[in-house]
Design a protein around this motif. Structure first.
Motif, PDB file in Angstrom:
ATOM      1  N   ALA A   1     -46.964  12.207  -2.742  1.00 28.26           N
ATOM      2  CA  ALA A   1     -47.032  11.668  -1.381  1.00 28.26           C
ATOM      3  C   ALA A   1     -46.347  12.593  -0.392  1.00 28.26           C
ATOM      4  O   ALA A   1     -46.843  12.829   0.721  1.00 28.26           O
ATOM      5  CB  ALA A   1     -46.392  10.280  -1.346  1.00 28.26           C
ATOM      6  N   LEU A   2     -45.205  13.158  -0.771  1.00 28.88           N
ATOM      7  CA  LEU A   2     -44.492  14.068   0.126  1.00 28.88           C
ATOM      8  C   LEU A   2     -45.256  15.373   0.327  1.00 28.88           C
ATOM      9  O   LEU A   2     -45.273  15.929   1.429  1.00 28.88           O
ATOM     10  CB  LEU A   2     -43.095  14.350  -0.425  1.00 28.88           C
ATOM     11  CG  LEU A   2     -42.100  13.199  -0.306  1.00 28.88           C
ATOM     12  CD1 LEU A   2     -40.817  13.524  -1.048  1.00 28.88           C
ATOM     13  CD2 LEU A   2     -41.802  12.882   1.158  1.00 28.88           C
ATOM     14  N   SER A   3     -45.885  15.841  -0.729  1.00 25.07           N
ATOM     15  CA  SER A   3     -46.662  17.086  -0.611  1.00 25.07           C
ATOM     16  C   SER A   3     -47.808  16.915   0.376  1.00 25.07           C
ATOM     17  O   SER A   3     -48.182  17.867   1.075  1.00 25.07           O
ATOM     18  CB  SER A   3     -47.193  17.502  -1.983  1.00 25.07           C
ATOM     19  OG  SER A   3     -46.128  17.802  -2.865  1.00 25.07           O
ATOM     20  N   ARG A   4     -48.345  15.721   0.468  1.00 21.26           N
ATOM     21  CA  ARG A   4     -49.443  15.458   1.415  1.00 21.26           C
ATOM     22  C   ARG A   4     -48.977  15.552   2.864  1.00 21.26           C
ATOM     23  O   ARG A   4     -49.784  15.752   3.763  1.00 21.26           O
ATOM     24  CB  ARG A   4     -50.047  14.074   1.165  1.00 21.26           C
ATOM     25  CG  ARG A   4     -50.790  13.928  -0.143  1.00 21.26           C
ATOM     26  CD  ARG A   4     -51.653  12.658  -0.114  1.00 21.26           C
ATOM     27  NE  ARG A   4     -52.182  12.337  -1.434  1.00 21.26           N
ATOM     28  CZ  ARG A   4     -51.758  11.342  -2.199  1.00 21.26           C
ATOM     29  NH1 ARG A   4     -50.768  10.566  -1.769  1.00 21.26           N
ATOM     30  NH2 ARG A   4     -52.286  11.104  -3.379  1.00 21.26           N
ATOM     31  N   VAL A   5     -47.673  15.371   3.100  1.00 18.03           N
ATOM     32  CA  VAL A   5     -47.147  15.433   4.474  1.00 18.03           C
ATOM     33  C   VAL A   5     -46.291  16.687   4.668  1.00 18.03           C
ATOM     34  O   VAL A   5     -45.357  16.720   5.456  1.00 18.03           O
ATOM     35  CB  VAL A   5     -46.362  14.163   4.834  1.00 18.03           C
ATOM     36  CG1 VAL A   5     -47.297  12.968   4.917  1.00 18.03           C
ATOM     37  CG2 VAL A   5     -45.237  13.897   3.832  1.00 18.03           C
TER      38      VAL A   5
ATOM     39  N   GLY B   1     -42.844  19.591  -5.696  1.00 15.14           N
ATOM     40  CA  GLY B   1     -43.234  19.699  -7.094  1.00 15.14           C
ATOM     41  C   GLY B   1     -44.278  18.673  -7.458  1.00 15.14           C
ATOM     42  O   GLY B   1     -44.118  17.898  -8.407  1.00 15.14           O
ATOM     43  N   SER B   2     -45.368  18.660  -6.702  1.00 10.60           N
ATOM     44  CA  SER B   2     -46.405  17.650  -6.904  1.00 10.60           C
ATOM     45  C   SER B   2     -47.069  17.808  -8.267  1.00 10.60           C
ATOM     46  O   SER B   2     -47.152  18.911  -8.811  1.00 10.60           O
ATOM     47  CB  SER B   2     -47.455  17.734  -5.800  1.00 10.60           C
ATOM     48  OG  SER B   2     -48.088  18.990  -5.806  1.00 10.60           O
ATOM     49  N   PRO B   3     -47.563  16.723  -8.837  1.00  7.81           N
ATOM     50  CA  PRO B   3     -48.160  16.772 -10.178  1.00  7.81           C
ATOM     51  C   PRO B   3     -49.570  17.333 -10.163  1.00  7.81           C
ATOM     52  O   PRO B   3     -50.308  17.201  -9.174  1.00  7.81           O
ATOM     53  CB  PRO B   3     -48.166  15.299 -10.597  1.00  7.81           C
ATOM     54  CG  PRO B   3     -48.310  14.557  -9.305  1.00  7.81           C
ATOM     55  CD  PRO B   3     -47.520  15.336  -8.306  1.00  7.81           C
ATOM     56  N   VAL B   4     -49.934  17.941 -11.276  1.00  8.96           N
ATOM     57  CA  VAL B   4     -51.328  18.312 -11.531  1.00  8.96           C
ATOM     58  C   VAL B   4     -51.908  17.191 -12.382  1.00  8.96           C
ATOM     59  O   VAL B   4     -51.502  16.985 -13.527  1.00  8.96           O
ATOM     60  CB  VAL B   4     -51.425  19.650 -12.283  1.00  8.96           C
ATOM     61  CG1 VAL B   4     -52.882  19.991 -12.570  1.00  8.96           C
ATOM     62  CG2 VAL B   4     -50.758  20.764 -11.478  1.00  8.96           C
TER      63      VAL B   4
END
Length: 267
Positions: free
Chosen positions: A37-41, A46-49
Protein backbone atom coordinates in the motif's frame (compact mmCIF):
# COMPACT_ATOMS: atom_id res chain seq x y z
CA UNK A 1 14.25 -11.69 15.00
CA UNK A 2 11.12 -13.37 13.68
CA UNK A 3 12.32 -14.38 10.22
CA UNK A 4 15.14 -15.96 8.25
CA UNK A 5 16.29 -13.73 5.39
CA UNK A 6 18.13 -14.35 2.11
CA UNK A 7 19.29 -12.01 -0.64
CA UNK A 8 18.18 -12.96 -4.15
CA UNK A 9 19.63 -11.59 -7.38
CA UNK A 10 18.05 -12.09 -10.80
CA UNK A 11 20.10 -10.34 -13.46
CA UNK A 12 20.32 -6.73 -12.33
CA UNK A 13 17.28 -7.01 -10.03
CA UNK A 14 17.65 -7.60 -6.29
CA UNK A 15 15.13 -9.07 -3.89
CA UNK A 16 14.85 -10.20 -0.28
CA UNK A 17 13.38 -13.61 0.52
CA UNK A 18 11.93 -13.99 4.00
CA UNK A 19 10.74 -17.15 5.72
CA UNK A 20 8.54 -16.95 8.82
CA UNK A 21 6.99 -19.68 10.99
CA UNK A 22 3.43 -20.68 10.09
CA UNK A 23 2.17 -19.10 13.32
CA UNK A 24 3.32 -15.68 12.07
CA UNK A 25 2.11 -16.02 8.47
CA UNK A 26 -1.02 -13.90 8.86
CA UNK A 27 0.87 -11.01 10.47
CA UNK A 28 3.65 -11.34 7.89
CA UNK A 29 1.13 -11.07 5.07
CA UNK A 30 -0.47 -8.05 6.73
CA UNK A 31 2.94 -6.39 6.81
CA UNK A 32 3.53 -7.23 3.15
CA UNK A 33 0.15 -5.71 2.32
CA UNK A 34 1.08 -2.53 4.23
CA UNK A 35 4.36 -2.31 2.30
CA UNK A 36 2.46 -2.77 -0.94
CA UNK A 37 0.00 0.00 0.00
CA UNK A 38 2.82 2.42 0.81
CA UNK A 39 4.65 1.62 -2.41
CA UNK A 40 1.52 2.64 -4.32
CA UNK A 41 1.76 6.14 -2.78
CA UNK A 42 5.47 6.57 -3.54
CA UNK A 43 6.99 5.41 -0.25
CA UNK A 44 9.63 2.71 -0.80
CA UNK A 45 8.70 -0.06 1.62
CA UNK A 46 10.01 -3.36 0.25
CA UNK A 47 6.80 -4.26 -1.53
CA UNK A 48 6.07 -7.96 -2.14
CA UNK A 49 6.33 -9.81 -5.42
CA UNK A 50 3.08 -11.72 -5.58
CA UNK A 51 2.89 -15.31 -6.75
CA UNK A 52 1.36 -16.31 -10.09
CA UNK A 53 -2.02 -16.77 -8.40
CA UNK A 54 -1.77 -13.39 -6.62
CA UNK A 55 -0.84 -14.65 -3.16
CA UNK A 56 1.50 -12.69 -0.90
CA UNK A 57 3.38 -15.77 0.30
CA UNK A 58 4.15 -19.33 -0.68
CA UNK A 59 3.58 -22.06 1.95
CA UNK A 60 6.52 -24.15 3.12
CA UNK A 61 6.74 -26.99 5.61
CA UNK A 62 6.35 -25.22 8.94
CA UNK A 63 6.41 -21.74 7.46
CA UNK A 64 5.74 -19.29 4.66
CA UNK A 65 8.03 -17.61 2.12
CA UNK A 66 7.66 -14.06 0.88
CA UNK A 67 9.69 -12.31 -1.83
CA UNK A 68 10.21 -8.57 -1.35
CA UNK A 69 11.69 -5.92 -3.62
CA UNK A 70 15.06 -4.78 -2.32
CA UNK A 71 15.28 -1.27 -0.85
CA UNK A 72 18.79 0.17 -0.98
CA UNK A 73 20.45 2.79 1.20
CA UNK A 74 22.18 3.26 4.50
CA UNK A 75 20.34 2.84 7.80
CA UNK A 76 19.60 6.05 9.65
CA UNK A 77 21.73 6.81 12.70
CA UNK A 78 19.57 6.93 15.83
CA UNK A 79 21.96 9.39 17.49
CA UNK A 80 22.28 11.84 14.57
CA UNK A 81 19.99 14.86 14.83
CA UNK A 82 19.41 15.22 11.09
CA UNK A 83 18.74 11.49 10.74
CA UNK A 84 16.28 11.75 13.62
CA UNK A 85 14.40 14.43 11.68
CA UNK A 86 14.16 12.18 8.63
CA UNK A 87 13.18 9.26 10.84
CA UNK A 88 10.31 11.12 12.49
CA UNK A 89 9.19 12.66 9.21
CA UNK A 90 8.98 9.34 7.37
CA UNK A 91 7.25 7.57 10.25
CA UNK A 92 4.67 10.34 10.44
CA UNK A 93 4.17 10.30 6.67
CA UNK A 94 3.68 6.52 6.71
CA UNK A 95 1.04 6.82 9.42
CA UNK A 96 -0.84 9.40 7.35
CA UNK A 97 -0.63 7.33 4.18
CA UNK A 98 -1.89 4.22 5.97
CA UNK A 99 -5.04 5.94 7.22
CA UNK A 100 -7.95 3.56 6.70
CA UNK A 101 -5.71 0.55 5.97
CA UNK A 102 -7.11 -2.77 7.11
CA UNK A 103 -6.01 -6.38 6.74
CA UNK A 104 -7.43 -9.44 8.55
CA UNK A 105 -3.95 -10.56 9.58
CA UNK A 106 -3.08 -7.35 11.45
CA UNK A 107 -2.94 -8.13 15.21
CA UNK A 108 -5.30 -6.14 17.38
CA UNK A 109 -4.23 -3.98 20.28
CA UNK A 110 -2.78 -5.17 22.59
CA UNK A 111 -1.25 -8.59 23.10
CA UNK A 112 0.67 -8.36 26.42
CA UNK A 113 -0.91 -10.56 29.11
CA UNK A 114 0.34 -10.00 32.67
CA UNK A 115 -0.83 -13.52 33.62
CA UNK A 116 1.31 -15.23 30.94
CA UNK A 117 3.34 -18.20 32.25
CA UNK A 118 6.64 -16.99 30.77
CA UNK A 119 6.55 -13.95 33.07
CA UNK A 120 7.58 -16.30 35.90
CA UNK A 121 11.05 -16.41 34.34
CA UNK A 122 12.48 -13.82 36.77
CA UNK A 123 10.92 -12.32 39.94
CA UNK A 124 10.77 -8.72 38.66
CA UNK A 125 9.05 -9.55 35.38
CA UNK A 126 5.39 -9.98 36.23
CA UNK A 127 5.12 -6.97 38.58
CA UNK A 128 6.94 -4.69 36.09
CA UNK A 129 4.92 -5.79 33.08
CA UNK A 130 1.68 -5.71 35.05
CA UNK A 131 2.38 -2.17 36.24
CA UNK A 132 3.08 -0.93 32.70
CA UNK A 133 -0.10 -2.56 31.37
CA UNK A 134 -2.16 -1.04 34.20
CA UNK A 135 -0.71 2.41 33.46
CA UNK A 136 -1.61 2.01 29.79
CA UNK A 137 -5.14 0.92 30.69
CA UNK A 138 -5.60 4.05 32.81
CA UNK A 139 -4.38 6.23 29.94
CA UNK A 140 -6.78 4.61 27.48
CA UNK A 141 -9.68 5.18 29.89
CA UNK A 142 -8.92 8.88 30.42
CA UNK A 143 -7.55 9.83 26.97
CA UNK A 144 -8.82 9.20 23.47
CA UNK A 145 -5.79 8.11 21.45
CA UNK A 146 -5.32 8.33 17.68
CA UNK A 147 -5.15 4.81 16.24
CA UNK A 148 -4.22 3.26 12.92
CA UNK A 149 -1.93 0.83 11.13
CA UNK A 150 1.53 0.73 12.71
CA UNK A 151 4.96 -0.52 11.65
CA UNK A 152 5.31 -2.12 15.07
CA UNK A 153 9.10 -1.94 15.36
CA UNK A 154 10.34 1.25 13.63
CA UNK A 155 14.00 1.10 14.61
CA UNK A 156 16.40 3.47 12.86
CA UNK A 157 17.84 0.61 10.79
CA UNK A 158 14.42 0.03 9.22
CA UNK A 159 14.71 3.48 7.58
CA UNK A 160 17.11 3.46 4.65
CA UNK A 161 18.47 6.64 3.06
CA UNK A 162 19.56 6.36 -0.57
CA UNK A 163 22.36 8.95 -0.93
CA UNK A 164 21.95 9.02 -4.70
CA UNK A 165 18.29 10.05 -4.65
CA UNK A 166 17.68 11.35 -1.13
CA UNK A 167 14.72 8.96 -0.79
CA UNK A 168 14.15 7.17 2.50
CA UNK A 169 12.58 3.74 2.42
CA UNK A 170 10.96 1.89 5.31
CA UNK A 171 11.45 -1.87 5.54
CA UNK A 172 10.73 -4.78 7.93
CA UNK A 173 6.95 -4.62 8.29
CA UNK A 174 6.66 -8.06 9.89
CA UNK A 175 5.77 -6.68 13.33
CA UNK A 176 2.84 -4.60 12.05
CA UNK A 177 -0.12 -4.03 14.36
CA UNK A 178 -3.17 -1.83 14.70
CA UNK A 179 -2.99 0.47 17.71
CA UNK A 180 -2.22 3.97 19.01
CA UNK A 181 0.03 5.90 16.65
CA UNK A 182 2.09 7.05 19.63
CA UNK A 183 3.08 3.42 20.27
CA UNK A 184 5.12 3.49 17.05
CA UNK A 185 6.63 6.82 18.05
CA UNK A 186 7.45 5.37 21.49
CA UNK A 187 9.21 2.47 19.79
CA UNK A 188 11.37 4.87 17.79
CA UNK A 189 12.07 6.96 20.90
CA UNK A 190 13.12 3.80 22.74
CA UNK A 191 15.66 3.04 20.04
CA UNK A 192 16.86 6.66 20.11
CA UNK A 193 17.73 6.34 23.80
CA UNK A 194 14.69 7.86 25.47
CA UNK A 195 12.65 11.04 25.33
CA UNK A 196 15.54 13.30 26.41
CA UNK A 197 17.64 12.07 23.46
CA UNK A 198 14.90 12.11 20.82
CA UNK A 199 13.80 15.74 20.62
CA UNK A 200 14.48 16.03 16.87
CA UNK A 201 12.67 12.76 16.16
CA UNK A 202 9.61 13.75 18.20
CA UNK A 203 9.44 17.23 16.67
CA UNK A 204 9.66 15.88 13.12
CA UNK A 205 7.00 13.25 13.79
CA UNK A 206 4.71 15.87 15.33
CA UNK A 207 5.03 18.00 12.20
CA UNK A 208 4.48 15.16 9.70
CA UNK A 209 2.20 12.70 11.48
CA UNK A 210 -1.52 12.54 12.25
CA UNK A 211 -1.25 12.90 16.05
CA UNK A 212 -1.87 16.27 17.80
CA UNK A 213 1.10 17.57 19.77
CA UNK A 214 -0.90 17.55 23.00
CA UNK A 215 -1.64 13.85 22.62
CA UNK A 216 2.03 13.10 22.03
CA UNK A 217 3.05 14.96 25.17
CA UNK A 218 0.37 13.28 27.27
CA UNK A 219 0.71 9.72 25.97
CA UNK A 220 4.38 9.26 25.08
CA UNK A 221 5.79 8.58 28.58
CA UNK A 222 3.18 5.88 29.28
CA UNK A 223 3.52 4.25 25.87
CA UNK A 224 7.31 4.31 26.13
CA UNK A 225 7.08 2.44 29.41
CA UNK A 226 4.62 0.00 27.84
CA UNK A 227 7.02 -0.43 24.91
CA UNK A 228 9.71 -1.56 27.32
CA UNK A 229 7.19 -3.97 28.85
CA UNK A 230 6.62 -5.35 25.34
CA UNK A 231 10.38 -5.93 25.11
CA UNK A 232 10.41 -7.71 28.45
CA UNK A 233 7.44 -9.90 27.48
CA UNK A 234 8.95 -10.69 24.07
CA UNK A 235 12.38 -11.72 25.30
CA UNK A 236 10.98 -13.68 28.25
CA UNK A 237 8.87 -15.69 25.84
CA UNK A 238 11.83 -16.28 23.52
CA UNK A 239 14.01 -17.45 26.40
CA UNK A 240 11.30 -19.72 27.78
CA UNK A 241 10.68 -21.35 24.40
CA UNK A 242 14.40 -21.37 23.47
CA UNK A 243 13.65 -19.33 20.37
CA UNK A 244 16.86 -18.15 18.69
CA UNK A 245 15.36 -17.12 15.34
CA UNK A 246 17.36 -14.27 13.85
CA UNK A 247 20.22 -14.30 16.39
CA UNK A 248 23.59 -16.03 16.56
CA UNK A 249 23.83 -16.36 20.34
CA UNK A 250 21.05 -17.08 22.90
CA UNK A 251 22.76 -14.50 25.13
CA UNK A 252 21.22 -11.83 22.92
CA UNK A 253 17.79 -12.78 24.28
CA UNK A 254 19.06 -12.45 27.85
CA UNK A 255 20.59 -9.06 27.10
CA UNK A 256 17.32 -7.87 25.57
CA UNK A 257 15.41 -8.97 28.65
CA UNK A 258 17.79 -7.26 31.05
CA UNK A 259 17.87 -4.05 29.02
CA UNK A 260 14.08 -3.99 29.41
CA UNK A 261 14.42 -4.66 33.15
CA UNK A 262 16.81 -1.74 33.60
CA UNK A 263 14.57 0.62 31.60
CA UNK A 264 11.44 -0.37 33.55
CA UNK A 265 13.25 0.13 36.85
CA UNK A 266 14.46 3.63 35.96
CA UNK A 267 11.57 4.79 33.75
Amino acid sequence: MTSVTFMVTVGSDRYVAKVVPTALQSQFEAGLSMAEALSRVNIDAGSPVRTVDGSLTTPLVGGALGLLRFVGGRPLDACDQLDQQWWGDRLGAAHRKLAGFTHPGTPRWHWVRPDAEHLDLEPWLRPAVGSAVAELTRLQVTDRLSVGALHGDPAAEAFLLDPATGRIGIIDWGSCVTGPHVYDLASAVMYAGGIHRAAALIEAYSAAGPVPRGEIEAALPTLLRFRWAVQADYFAQRITTRDTTGIADPAENIKGLHDARDALRTG
